[in-house]
Design an enzyme around this catalytic site. Sequence first.
Site, PDB file in Angstrom:
ATOM      1  N   ASN A   1       2.660 -20.951 -19.655  1.00 19.35           N
ATOM      2  CA  ASN A   1       2.281 -20.994 -18.236  1.00 19.35           C
ATOM      3  C   ASN A   1       1.798 -19.613 -17.799  1.00 19.35           C
ATOM      4  OD1 ASN A   1       4.615 -19.429 -17.155  1.00 19.35           O
ATOM      5  ND2 ASN A   1       5.758 -21.136 -18.049  1.00 19.35           N
TER       6      ASN A   1
ATOM      7  N   ILE B   1      18.497 -23.417 -18.785  1.00 18.26           N
ATOM      8  CA  ILE B   1      19.295 -22.221 -19.081  1.00 18.26           C
ATOM      9  C   ILE B   1      20.134 -21.829 -17.859  1.00 18.26           C
ATOM     10  CG2 ILE B   1      19.180 -19.792 -19.798  1.00 18.26           C
ATOM     11  CD1 ILE B   1      16.394 -20.502 -21.036  1.00 18.26           C
TER      12      ILE B   1
ATOM     13  N   LYS C   1      16.740 -27.086  -4.921  1.00 19.00           N
ATOM     14  CA  LYS C   1      16.911 -26.531  -6.275  1.00 19.00           C
ATOM     15  C   LYS C   1      18.170 -25.687  -6.373  1.00 19.00           C
ATOM     16  CE  LYS C   1      13.038 -26.001  -8.580  1.00 19.00           C
ATOM     17  NZ  LYS C   1      11.736 -25.475  -8.993  1.00 19.00           N
TER      18      LYS C   1
HETATM   19  N1  CTP Z   1      15.124 -22.453 -15.502  1.00 18.89           N
HETATM   20  C1  CTP Z   1      15.866 -22.306 -16.632  1.00 18.89           C
HETATM   21  N2  CTP Z   1      15.689 -23.146 -17.686  1.00 18.89           N
HETATM   22  C2  CTP Z   1      14.787 -24.148 -17.616  1.00 18.89           C
HETATM   23  C3  CTP Z   1      14.007 -24.323 -16.449  1.00 18.89           C
HETATM   24  C4  CTP Z   1      14.201 -23.445 -15.412  1.00 18.89           C
HETATM   25  O1  CTP Z   1      16.698 -21.376 -16.705  1.00 18.89           O
HETATM   26  N3  CTP Z   1      14.655 -24.946 -18.647  1.00 18.89           N
HETATM   27  C5  CTP Z   1      15.378 -21.554 -14.369  1.00 18.89           C
HETATM   28  C6  CTP Z   1      14.219 -20.645 -14.014  1.00 18.89           C
HETATM   29  O2  CTP Z   1      14.323 -19.405 -14.695  1.00 18.89           O
HETATM   30  C7  CTP Z   1      14.406 -20.482 -12.523  1.00 18.89           C
HETATM   31  C8  CTP Z   1      14.977 -21.828 -12.081  1.00 18.89           C
HETATM   32  O3  CTP Z   1      15.571 -22.374 -13.249  1.00 18.89           O
HETATM   33  O4  CTP Z   1      15.371 -19.515 -12.217  1.00 18.89           O
HETATM   34  C9  CTP Z   1      13.981 -22.782 -11.510  1.00 18.89           C
HETATM   35  O5  CTP Z   1      12.855 -22.873 -12.356  1.00 18.89           O
HETATM   36  P1  CTP Z   1      11.628 -23.756 -11.906  1.00 18.89           P
HETATM   37  O6  CTP Z   1      10.651 -23.795 -13.031  1.00 18.89           O
HETATM   38  O7  CTP Z   1      11.152 -23.352 -10.556  1.00 18.89           O
HETATM   39  O8  CTP Z   1      12.318 -25.165 -11.689  1.00 18.89           O
HETATM   40  P2  CTP Z   1      12.647 -26.334 -12.659  1.00 18.89           P
HETATM   41  O9  CTP Z   1      14.100 -26.349 -12.917  1.00 18.89           O
HETATM   42  O10 CTP Z   1      11.780 -26.276 -13.855  1.00 18.89           O
HETATM   43  O11 CTP Z   1      12.289 -27.585 -11.741  1.00 18.89           O
HETATM   44  P3  CTP Z   1      10.840 -28.236 -11.361  1.00 18.89           P
HETATM   45  O12 CTP Z   1       9.972 -28.045 -12.571  1.00 18.89           O
HETATM   46  O13 CTP Z   1      11.176 -29.616 -11.058  1.00 18.89           O
HETATM   47  O14 CTP Z   1      10.354 -27.479 -10.167  1.00 18.89           O
END
Ligand code: CTP
Length: 405
Positions: A213, A312, A346
């Site tokens: 990304n 995570i 979230k």
């Molecule tokens: N995060 C994480 N591990 C993942 C996905 C996200 O630790 N597999 C953490 C990111 O580092 C951030 C938070 O969760 O602190 C939110 O990440 P974000 O990408 O905004 O959200 P998602 O959990 O992926 O939800 P969505 O894609 O539905 O917005």
Amino acid sequence: MNDLHGKRIVLGLTGGIACYKAAELCRSLVKAGVQVQVVMTEAAAQFITPVTMQALSGQPVYTSQWDSREGNNMAHINLSREADAILIAPASADFMAKLIHGKADELLSLMCLARPLQTVPLILAPAMNREMWAHPATQRNVAQLNADGSLVLGVGQGDQACGETGDGRMLEADEIVEALEAFWTPKVMSGQHVLITAGPTYEAIDPVRGITNLSSGKMGFAIARAAQHAGAQVTLIAGPVSLPTPRNVKRLNVRSALEMHQAVQQTVSDASIFIAAAAVADWRPASSAEQKIKKDGSGETPSLNFVENPDILASVAQNARAQKGELFCVGFAAESHDLLAHATAKRVRKGVPLLVGNIGPSTFGQDDNALLLVDAQGAKELPRDTKTRLAHQLIQNIARRLSSV
Ligand code: CTP
């Protein structure tokens, strides 16, 4: 954060080939808004001219204690009374040896001895041959200077002007500027160990292709730097980005979400604060081909199946130390719209006390950002600013939360 704008620094140069780097340092300080007053020893003037330093600092340079431009002929007193700090860069082995004995036989050492100890810090950036640096006499002098209340910065490692390779190079201009910023930052994170994830992850499809990304890692790296400046011990787990590691930060490079998860699991037990700034890929290809997937000429496209990556942040927030309040967890939310609603939901979903929302498309790769801090009480905006300044505000905000529990 303490940006250097408006600070008054006396930049002292002593004899050494690293004087050429002092020109760049002077330029960087002036660019950062510092008023620089240069003082040079006779030896320094053998390596770089006062004319060069005058042109770069925009101020006449002082080289002699008998300079009649001073009304009272006391340059050694007047120069330091106005200063926020004296920075000696380069600091030669000989000059450091003089300082520890309080010798004062020329303007620069005289000025150092005459400085008000409580209000004008003395900071030194040593530069010398590796044998001179390693010599017990020099190391003894460094220890004594630190014990006397000066701050002796470290040295760089690498090729030296003499043709040898080792420790003793003067730090680069940007490293010294960063050390000064850190020096003036209040140590609100002292005693904390901050673990930070930053950057994107990369999920391999085959050995040459993958899914990632647009996260640049700049926000997470700025937070790591700000936490370190604020006195924390910092571990930074970085996805694939080419950013330089902030000074005195321990960096672990990872590629995929699974690697990032593993690195976090291995390090989180030492942390008191976990900040998940990484844009972790939500899914990875169910299998990664060992060899490059080739076109077979039929026009058919390969189909990709995905599996979900571990969350995570959510898993760390559920661990026992986080539940007991021994580990403060901070999440990020990269959204494209409805920031407040998504960030609020979230935060609850991830089970963290603080979630930092931002609009991904308007900040990925940029040097600035705008943040929305969401906690159980509501939301607070940190308006658009540089990531550096926002990171310092965030670190101060977290420190306040921790000091009030
Ligand atoms: N995060 C994480 N591990 C993942 C996905 C996200 O630790 N597999 C953490 C990111 O580092 C951030 C938070 O969760 O602190 C939110 O990440 P974000 O990408 O905004 O959200 P998602 O959990 O992926 O939800 P969505 O894609 O539905 O917005």
